[in-house]
Scaffold this motif. Structure first.
Motif, mmCIF file in Angstrom:
data_model
loop_
_atom_site.group_PDB
_atom_site.id
_atom_site.type_symbol
_atom_site.label_atom_id
_atom_site.label_comp_id
_atom_site.label_asym_id
_atom_site.label_seq_id
_atom_site.Cartn_x
_atom_site.Cartn_y
_atom_site.Cartn_z
ATOM 1 N N ILE A 88 0.721 -1.216 0.092
ATOM 2 C CA ILE A 88 0.006 0.163 -0.023
ATOM 3 C C ILE A 88 1.021 1.350 -0.011
ATOM 4 C CG2 ILE A 88 -1.613 1.398 1.193
ATOM 5 C CD1 ILE A 88 -2.705 -1.238 2.415
ATOM 6 N N VAL A 89 1.953 1.272 0.803
ATOM 7 C CA VAL A 89 2.735 2.463 1.080
ATOM 8 C C VAL A 89 3.645 2.630 -0.344
ATOM 9 C CG1 VAL A 89 4.852 3.392 2.047
ATOM 10 C CG2 VAL A 89 2.963 2.198 3.421
ATOM 11 N N GLN A 90 4.179 1.433 -0.886
ATOM 12 C CA GLN A 90 4.741 1.627 -2.318
ATOM 13 C C GLN A 90 3.990 1.960 -3.371
ATOM 14 O OE1 GLN A 90 5.525 -2.442 -2.925
ATOM 15 N NE2 GLN A 90 7.271 -2.788 -1.659
ATOM 16 N N ASN A 91 2.710 1.812 -3.349
ATOM 17 C CA ASN A 91 1.741 2.398 -4.341
ATOM 18 C C ASN A 91 1.633 3.641 -3.948
ATOM 19 O OD1 ASN A 91 1.552 -0.031 -5.700
ATOM 20 N ND2 ASN A 91 -0.190 -0.621 -4.726
ATOM 21 N N LEU A 147 12.229 -1.741 -0.895
ATOM 22 C CA LEU A 147 10.513 -1.840 -0.946
ATOM 23 C C LEU A 147 10.364 -2.845 -2.165
ATOM 24 C CD1 LEU A 147 9.598 1.955 -0.731
ATOM 25 C CD2 LEU A 147 9.683 0.125 1.319
ATOM 26 N N ARG A 148 11.009 -2.893 -3.146
ATOM 27 C CA ARG A 148 10.853 -3.802 -4.335
ATOM 28 C C ARG A 148 12.058 -4.912 -4.158
ATOM 29 N NH1 ARG A 148 5.621 -3.337 -5.947
ATOM 30 N NH2 ARG A 148 5.212 -1.045 -6.684
ATOM 31 N N SER A 149 12.206 -5.226 -5.527
ATOM 32 C CA SER A 149 13.487 -6.364 -5.707
ATOM 33 C C SER A 149 14.707 -5.592 -6.118
ATOM 34 C CB SER A 149 12.931 -7.485 -6.417
ATOM 35 O OG SER A 149 12.653 -6.917 -7.754
ATOM 36 N N GLY A 150 15.688 -6.295 -6.200
ATOM 37 C CA GLY A 150 16.879 -5.747 -6.794
ATOM 38 C C GLY A 150 16.932 -5.525 -8.082
ATOM 39 N N TRP A 151 15.999 -6.589 -8.845
ATOM 40 C CA TRP A 151 15.988 -6.348 -10.240
ATOM 41 C C TRP A 151 15.128 -4.952 -10.388
ATOM 42 C CZ3 TRP A 151 17.334 -7.103 -14.869
ATOM 43 C CH2 TRP A 151 16.653 -6.768 -15.924
#
Length: 239
Positions: A127-130, A170-174
């Protein structure tokens, strides 16, 4: 209609208000007269004593808010002056977004600390990411590449981690790698750090921020990085 009624009421009670204000002034004055015994001066020791609950407490200093004294700006030529003014406009434009990112990251970490379920933690993080992406996406599209780079630096100033590390966390390394590759097409590195100690432009940005804080142009937020601006002022002789 409501405003008119309030104004009528104010006019009717105007004399009463004057009387109240007069009494208030007299009361404050009486505090100054009768409160003189609360502070006892001892010239021979040049100290102040405060009487609290019958006890005398020595006060050798008075607590004051810290004030940062900034020297007057001095530019060597019109080119330097123009450079400063352009950088000031760009810095003031992007700083609020860096401040917002720091606030959201702090809120995220505090909230995650109280969430026990791994599933709920992941859901809340999403939710925070978005939210952050929605807040930044449209504004980033309107920024020039120099404004975007300044924003990346200020995110590092406010959070203590680079934009690349923030996205990676927050996401992935990629995803972070992809963001950095895309940003590089616009001459923006998400790995860029804010370093006013060794980078002249970053010092000038810090000077802009400090003056903007003092003039209430920007809302102050402490830096997450460790540096002494006064020491930097002595080091850099560019303004």
């Amino acid at each position: 209609m409501i405003l008119d009624n309030l104004l009528d009421e104010f006019m009717l009670n105007n004399n009463q208000l004057k009387t109240t204000l007069l009494l208030l002034v007299c009361f404050i004055s009486s505090i100054g007269v009768f409160g003189q015994n609360d502070t006892i001066s001892h010239p021979e020791e040049d100290k102040r004593y405060m009487i609290i609950a019958g006890d005398s407490i020595v006060r050798e200093s008075i607590d004051l808010d810290e004030v940062l004294i900034l020297k007057r700006l001095h530019f060597k030529n019109n080119t330097d002056r123009r450079r400063y003014l352009i950088l000031r406009r760009k810095t003031r434009k992007v700083y609020p977004y860096a401040k917002l990112a720091a606030e959201r990251l702090t809120s995220l970490n505090e909230r995650l600390g109280s969430i026990k379920s791994k599933r709920d933690r992941k859901k809340y993080t999403k939710i925070v990411q978005n939210y952050i992406e929605d807040q930044f996406a449209e504004e980033l599209k309107k920024m020039t590449h120099t404004e975007g780079q300044i924003l990346v630096k200020l995110i590092h100033r406010q959070t203590g981690i680079t934009a690349f590390e923030l996205i990676k966390e927050l996401r992935s390394g990629w995803r972070a790698f992809w963001y950095n590759t895309t940003a590089s097409l616009f001459e923006i590195s998400l790995k860029e750090e804010y370093d006013p100690i060794n980078n002249e432009e970053d010092y000038i940005i810090e000077d802009i921020l400090q003056r903007s804080f003092q003039n209430n142009v920007l809302e102050s937020q402490p830096s997450a990085l460790d540096f002494d601006f006064l020491e930097l002022t002595d080091k850099w002789d560019v303004l």
